[in-house]
Enzyme design. Structure first.
Site, PDB file in Angstrom:
ATOM      1  N   ASP A 165      29.732  -4.491 -14.969  1.00  0.00           N
ATOM      2  CA  ASP A 165      28.868  -3.328 -14.817  1.00  0.00           C
ATOM      3  C   ASP A 165      27.475  -3.881 -14.582  1.00  0.00           C
ATOM      4  OD1 ASP A 165      28.595  -0.549 -14.547  1.00  0.00           O
ATOM      5  OD2 ASP A 165      27.720  -0.396 -16.540  1.00  0.00           O
ATOM      6  N   LYS A 207      21.942 -14.494  -1.904  1.00  0.00           N
ATOM      7  CA  LYS A 207      21.966 -13.503  -2.981  1.00  0.00           C
ATOM      8  C   LYS A 207      22.873 -13.973  -4.117  1.00  0.00           C
ATOM      9  CE  LYS A 207      23.075  -8.722  -4.095  1.00  0.00           C
ATOM     10  NZ  LYS A 207      23.782  -7.516  -3.694  1.00  0.00           N
TER      11      LYS A 207
END
Length: 192
Positions: A68, A171
């Site tokens: 999450d 990233k």
């Protein structure tokens, strides 16, 4: 080793697949026949990651991990946080979420923020968690065409480009999810 990554987010799946070594076979929810929304009803990012991983293990029987992620903005007392995906409503629209965020920060000088990812792993009956954080700031407007979610408005510390302006490899190297996945992989490598 075979592991399920408990996500319906194709972009997250692609990011993580790029990082996982060949000795780990990564299965998606579709691969195990899970076509439902996995519950995430907890009040924290950590709680949601655990809930999702435990749900897949209990319901489908696979060792798995779930993540999450939330964007935490200082000037907004940590908003959107655990509600990042649903910030502008249950439709989970990234454009709406970004617009709401930019509107709330319109007159704010403090644009410091951080992305936080928690990965919960359920393996051989044990639970483990790994946390990745990337500090940065929210730009005044969207920049770049790559990435997903808040990537067009998040610029990592020490970088001039947003996450939507850099490559997926870069990233993964500097980002929150990449940092958490590296910890996960390091742990898994000690188990084999």
């Amino acid at each position: 080793m075979q592991l399920v990554f408990a996500t319906n987010n194709i972009n997250k799946l692609k990011e993580v697949q790029r990082m996982v070594p060949d000795n780990i076979e990564l299965l998606s929810l579709v691969d195990i026949g899970c076509f439902e929304d996995v519950p995430e009803t907890q009040s924290t990012i950590h709680g949601n990651a655990i809930q999702k991983a435990e749900y897949i293990k209990t319901t489908y029987g696979y060792d798995c991990f779930a993540d999450d992620t939330g964007l935490e903005v200082d000037a907004l007392n940590g908003e959107p946080g655990v509600l990042s995906a649903r910030y502008a409503g249950i439709q989970r629209n990234s454009e709406d979420n970004i617009q709401k965020l930019l509107n709330k920060l319109k007159d704010r000088n403090n644009r410091h923020a951080q992305f936080k990812t928690v990965i919960a792993l359920v393996l051989n009956g044990e639970q483990h968690t790994f946390t990745g954080i990337c500090k940065g700031e929210i730009t005044k407007r969207k920049r770049g065409n790559d990435g997903f979610g808040y990537d067009p408005v998040f610029k990592a510390e020490g970088y001039d480009k947003t996450f939507a302006e850099i490559s997926l490899e870069e990233k993964n190297e500097i980002g929150h999810r990449g940092r958490a996945v590296k910890q996960l992989i390091h742990f898994l490598n000690t188990q084999t």
